[in-house]
Design a protein around this motif. Structure first.
Motif, PDB file in Angstrom:
ATOM      1  N   ALA A 127       0.782  -1.158  -0.113  1.00 59.32           N
ATOM      2  CA  ALA A 127      -0.063  -0.011  -0.244  1.00 59.32           C
ATOM      3  C   ALA A 127       0.895   1.251  -0.053  1.00 59.32           C
ATOM      4  O   ALA A 127       0.454   2.117  -0.549  1.00 59.32           O
ATOM      5  CB  ALA A 127      -0.998  -0.025   1.284  1.00 59.32           C
ATOM      6  N   LEU A 128       2.039   1.325   0.623  1.00 57.21           N
ATOM      7  CA  LEU A 128       2.940   2.345   0.770  1.00 57.21           C
ATOM      8  C   LEU A 128       3.628   2.582  -0.565  1.00 57.21           C
ATOM      9  O   LEU A 128       3.559   3.799  -1.101  1.00 57.21           O
ATOM     10  CB  LEU A 128       3.989   2.071   1.836  1.00 57.21           C
ATOM     11  CG  LEU A 128       3.824   2.532   3.318  1.00 57.21           C
ATOM     12  CD1 LEU A 128       4.884   1.839   3.894  1.00 57.21           C
ATOM     13  CD2 LEU A 128       3.833   3.820   3.247  1.00 57.21           C
ATOM     14  N   ILE A 129       3.816   1.502  -1.271  1.00 64.35           N
ATOM     15  CA  ILE A 129       4.515   1.566  -2.707  1.00 64.35           C
ATOM     16  C   ILE A 129       3.613   2.061  -3.507  1.00 64.35           C
ATOM     17  O   ILE A 129       3.647   3.289  -4.370  1.00 64.35           O
ATOM     18  CB  ILE A 129       5.040   0.427  -3.235  1.00 64.35           C
ATOM     19  CG1 ILE A 129       5.983  -0.325  -2.211  1.00 64.35           C
ATOM     20  CG2 ILE A 129       5.424   0.228  -4.683  1.00 64.35           C
ATOM     21  CD1 ILE A 129       6.797  -1.620  -2.388  1.00 64.35           C
ATOM     22  N   THR A 171      -3.417  11.650  -1.049  1.00 64.63           N
ATOM     23  CA  THR A 171      -2.730  10.552  -0.960  1.00 64.63           C
ATOM     24  C   THR A 171      -1.454  10.680  -0.400  1.00 64.63           C
ATOM     25  O   THR A 171      -0.782   9.773   0.164  1.00 64.63           O
ATOM     26  CB  THR A 171      -2.209  10.506  -2.664  1.00 64.63           C
ATOM     27  OG1 THR A 171      -3.509  10.330  -3.424  1.00 64.63           O
ATOM     28  CG2 THR A 171      -1.459   9.001  -2.753  1.00 64.63           C
ATOM     29  N   PHE A 172      -1.004  11.867  -0.235  1.00 66.02           N
ATOM     30  CA  PHE A 172       0.082  12.173   0.509  1.00 66.02           C
ATOM     31  C   PHE A 172       0.079  11.888   1.928  1.00 66.02           C
ATOM     32  O   PHE A 172       0.708  11.302   2.853  1.00 66.02           O
ATOM     33  CB  PHE A 172       0.886  13.611   0.541  1.00 66.02           C
ATOM     34  CG  PHE A 172       1.751  13.908   1.479  1.00 66.02           C
ATOM     35  CD1 PHE A 172       3.219  13.510   1.311  1.00 66.02           C
ATOM     36  CD2 PHE A 172       1.586  14.714   2.676  1.00 66.02           C
ATOM     37  CE1 PHE A 172       4.045  13.713   2.268  1.00 66.02           C
ATOM     38  CE2 PHE A 172       2.631  15.120   3.509  1.00 66.02           C
ATOM     39  CZ  PHE A 172       3.930  14.591   3.419  1.00 66.02           C
ATOM     40  N   LEU A 173      -1.269  12.285   2.394  1.00 61.40           N
ATOM     41  CA  LEU A 173      -1.770  12.085   4.033  1.00 61.40           C
ATOM     42  C   LEU A 173      -2.043  10.805   4.037  1.00 61.40           C
ATOM     43  O   LEU A 173      -1.554   9.979   5.084  1.00 61.40           O
ATOM     44  CB  LEU A 173      -2.963  12.707   4.130  1.00 61.40           C
ATOM     45  CG  LEU A 173      -2.749  14.413   4.369  1.00 61.40           C
ATOM     46  CD1 LEU A 173      -4.367  15.058   4.347  1.00 61.40           C
ATOM     47  CD2 LEU A 173      -1.837  14.825   5.297  1.00 61.40           C
ATOM     48  N   THR A 174      -2.318   9.782   3.095  1.00 66.53           N
ATOM     49  CA  THR A 174      -2.605   8.264   2.972  1.00 66.53           C
ATOM     50  C   THR A 174      -1.222   7.551   3.111  1.00 66.53           C
ATOM     51  O   THR A 174      -1.052   6.824   4.180  1.00 66.53           O
ATOM     52  CB  THR A 174      -3.306   7.947   1.893  1.00 66.53           C
ATOM     53  OG1 THR A 174      -4.624   8.360   1.892  1.00 66.53           O
ATOM     54  CG2 THR A 174      -3.460   6.329   1.678  1.00 66.53           C
ATOM     55  N   CYS A 175      -0.355   8.124   2.512  1.00 65.87           N
ATOM     56  CA  CYS A 175       1.335   7.589   2.495  1.00 65.87           C
ATOM     57  C   CYS A 175       1.702   7.753   4.009  1.00 65.87           C
ATOM     58  O   CYS A 175       2.421   6.946   4.553  1.00 65.87           O
ATOM     59  CB  CYS A 175       2.133   8.192   1.465  1.00 65.87           C
ATOM     60  SG  CYS A 175       3.710   7.795   1.256  1.00 65.87           S
ATOM     61  N   LEU A 176       1.625   8.929   4.506  1.00 66.88           N
ATOM     62  CA  LEU A 176       1.941   9.349   5.747  1.00 66.88           C
ATOM     63  C   LEU A 176       1.535   8.539   6.849  1.00 66.88           C
ATOM     64  O   LEU A 176       2.144   7.874   7.869  1.00 66.88           O
ATOM     65  CB  LEU A 176       1.840  10.918   6.037  1.00 66.88           C
ATOM     66  CG  LEU A 176       2.488  11.647   7.317  1.00 66.88           C
ATOM     67  CD1 LEU A 176       3.975  11.333   7.257  1.00 66.88           C
ATOM     68  CD2 LEU A 176       2.147  12.879   7.553  1.00 66.88           C
ATOM     69  N   LEU A 178       0.059   5.358   6.468  1.00 61.32           N
ATOM     70  CA  LEU A 178       0.600   3.963   6.414  1.00 61.32           C
ATOM     71  C   LEU A 178       1.951   3.859   6.907  1.00 61.32           C
ATOM     72  O   LEU A 178       2.423   2.865   7.422  1.00 61.32           O
ATOM     73  CB  LEU A 178       0.710   3.843   4.744  1.00 61.32           C
ATOM     74  CG  LEU A 178      -0.694   3.503   4.217  1.00 61.32           C
ATOM     75  CD1 LEU A 178      -0.617   3.251   2.677  1.00 61.32           C
ATOM     76  CD2 LEU A 178      -1.768   2.482   4.738  1.00 61.32           C
ATOM     77  N   LEU A 179       2.920   5.119   6.739  1.00 59.15           N
ATOM     78  CA  LEU A 179       4.232   5.099   7.265  1.00 59.15           C
ATOM     79  C   LEU A 179       4.387   4.780   8.690  1.00 59.15           C
ATOM     80  O   LEU A 179       4.770   4.047   9.440  1.00 59.15           O
ATOM     81  CB  LEU A 179       4.877   6.277   6.722  1.00 59.15           C
ATOM     82  CG  LEU A 179       5.571   6.218   5.398  1.00 59.15           C
ATOM     83  CD1 LEU A 179       6.153   7.369   5.319  1.00 59.15           C
ATOM     84  CD2 LEU A 179       6.847   4.846   5.425  1.00 59.15           C
ATOM     85  N   ARG A 191      -3.948   3.039  15.297  1.00 61.26           N
ATOM     86  CA  ARG A 191      -4.541   2.653  14.063  1.00 61.26           C
ATOM     87  C   ARG A 191      -5.558   3.653  13.822  1.00 61.26           C
ATOM     88  O   ARG A 191      -6.232   3.563  12.792  1.00 61.26           O
ATOM     89  CB  ARG A 191      -4.688   1.103  14.165  1.00 61.26           C
ATOM     90  CG  ARG A 191      -3.986   0.392  14.439  1.00 61.26           C
ATOM     91  CD  ARG A 191      -4.185  -1.105  14.606  1.00 61.26           C
ATOM     92  NE  ARG A 191      -3.253  -2.111  14.841  1.00 61.26           N
ATOM     93  CZ  ARG A 191      -3.217  -3.220  15.332  1.00 61.26           C
ATOM     94  NH1 ARG A 191      -4.403  -3.824  15.130  1.00 61.26           N
ATOM     95  NH2 ARG A 191      -2.306  -4.043  15.464  1.00 61.26           N
ATOM     96  N   ILE A 192      -6.299   4.481  14.943  1.00 67.01           N
ATOM     97  CA  ILE A 192      -7.146   5.212  14.683  1.00 67.01           C
ATOM     98  C   ILE A 192      -6.936   6.153  13.679  1.00 67.01           C
ATOM     99  O   ILE A 192      -7.790   7.130  13.293  1.00 67.01           O
ATOM    100  CB  ILE A 192      -7.820   5.834  15.969  1.00 67.01           C
ATOM    101  CG1 ILE A 192      -9.191   6.450  15.749  1.00 67.01           C
ATOM    102  CG2 ILE A 192      -6.830   6.988  16.452  1.00 67.01           C
ATOM    103  CD1 ILE A 192      -9.932   6.825  17.318  1.00 67.01           C
ATOM    104  N   LEU A 193      -5.663   6.559  13.557  1.00 63.67           N
ATOM    105  CA  LEU A 193      -4.969   7.436  12.494  1.00 63.67           C
ATOM    106  C   LEU A 193      -5.811   7.092  11.068  1.00 63.67           C
ATOM    107  O   LEU A 193      -6.141   8.091  10.233  1.00 63.67           O
ATOM    108  CB  LEU A 193      -3.827   7.457  12.541  1.00 63.67           C
ATOM    109  CG  LEU A 193      -2.820   8.282  13.452  1.00 63.67           C
ATOM    110  CD1 LEU A 193      -1.432   7.964  13.039  1.00 63.67           C
ATOM    111  CD2 LEU A 193      -3.129   9.807  13.255  1.00 63.67           C
ATOM    112  N   ASP A 194      -6.050   5.905  10.785  1.00 65.93           N
ATOM    113  CA  ASP A 194      -6.500   5.558   9.403  1.00 65.93           C
ATOM    114  C   ASP A 194      -7.811   6.259   8.941  1.00 65.93           C
ATOM    115  O   ASP A 194      -7.951   6.887   8.221  1.00 65.93           O
ATOM    116  CB  ASP A 194      -6.650   4.008   9.225  1.00 65.93           C
ATOM    117  CG  ASP A 194      -6.671   3.619   7.777  1.00 65.93           C
ATOM    118  OD1 ASP A 194      -6.062   4.229   7.031  1.00 65.93           O
ATOM    119  OD2 ASP A 194      -7.166   2.433   7.563  1.00 65.93           O
TER     120      ASP A 194
END
Length: 313
Positions: A127-129, A171-176, A178-179, A191-194
């Motif tokens: 997902a990160l990639i 998408t940048f926020l999604t990537c952050l 996931l990191l 995990r509530i960050l998701d």
């Protein structure tokens, strides 16, 4: 007339090619984002994928609208079909707004039900990639569409370029997210960050949709062209030999084209032929020097009635 034909052909060609590129790119992004979101159990990436699916629909509808808008004026649409672009952009904004609302609802439901506490997928790295790839593609696509907007002044391309840049932020926020999850896999509470990031992305989408809605509503309501352009055209009119005064000046925007209505005062004793020539010179001067102007309507008044006709804007 030749300038008008060339302008229209160039305009619809650029917008059409841009829509095709966006459609193909958005289809690919939708597939990999949805696949990655399901594979890695990420609601943020799934939200991103749903947003990209919406982009696919809008790109498809935009391509159809571009073909319809390029049709010449006919008996039922005597001013042309340009406003189809404004109408589609209006629908596009509503779709973005409702998508944002739905994503907020889904994320809040996940937080209430505690779904975010489920075990993280071991495939989080994929997902990160995918997120990194999507950010790069969306930025490139946004820049490409923005440059085409600057060349064409298409309201649809303006809305789409804004949407691409907002998607890049999302998408940048999604990537952050996931990191953070990837390096804190044992921390259940984090995990509530998701779903939280999913809400933030949805709010960004929502704000973009509202902005597109407001901008486009002005064109649907026959907004006048800019003050700078109005003054420029008025000076061009006053430079025409025989024009003594501008009694009325009105303009309205349809897509990226402008229609002008003007009344001018000329000498009382001019012949009908001379007054007609002045009107034709006004039309020719405006259209020749302003590619965005599609139609000009000119009415001639006698100068002695100037004060009665004074309705200049």
């Amino acid at each position: 007339m030749e300038n008008e034909v060339n302008f229209a052909k160039n305009y619809y060609s650029k917008v059409g090619k841009s829509n095709i590129i966006q459609l193909i790119t958005n289809i690919l992004l939708t597939v990999i984002k949805l696949f990655g979101g399901i594979f890695a159990s990420s609601s943020a990436l799934l939200s991103d994928g749903i947003d990209s699916f919406g982009d696919c629909l809008t790109s498809l509808v935009s391509s159809i609208a571009n073909k319809k808008a390029s049709k010449k004026a006919d008996k039922d649409h005597q001013f042309g079909h340009e406003k189809i672009e404004n109408f589609v952009t209006f629908l596009f904004s509503l779709f973005i707004i409702f998508s944002g609302i739905y994503l907020i609802y889904e994320a809040i439901e996940s937080m209430i039900n505690g779904d975010y506490k489920n075990d993280l997928s071991p495939n989080l790295i994929y997902a990160l990639i995918i997120s990194f790839i999507a950010i790069f593609v969306k930025i490139v696509l946004g820049v490409l569409v923005f440059f085409n907007y600057k060349k064409t002044k298409s309201p649809l391309l303006k809305a789409q370029s804004l949407d691409h840049f907002l998607d890049s932020i999302g998408t940048f926020l999604t990537c952050l997210t996931l990191l953070i999850l990837f390096f804190n896999q044992d921390n259940i509470e984090i995990r509530i960050l998701d779903p939280i990031v999913s809400i933030i992305i949805a709010l960004i989408i929502l704000s973009g949709g509202i902005r597109i809605f407001i901008d486009n509503s002005a064109s649907l309501l026959d907004k006048a062209c800019s003050k700078e352009l109005s003054e420029k055209i008025k000076n061009q009119i006053l430079s025409i030999d025989g024009v003594l005064h501008i009694d009325l000046f009105r303009s309205r925007i349809a897509s990226n084209r402008i229609f002008i209505e003007v009344e001018v005062s000329v000498g009382d004793n001019l012949s009908l032929k001379k007054a007609h020539d002045i009107a034709e010179n006004i039309k020719e001067e405006i259209i020749k020097n302003n590619n965005e102007v599609k139609g000009v309507s000119v009415h001639i008044n006698p100068y002695s009635h100037k004060d009665q006709n004074n309705d200049i804007f």
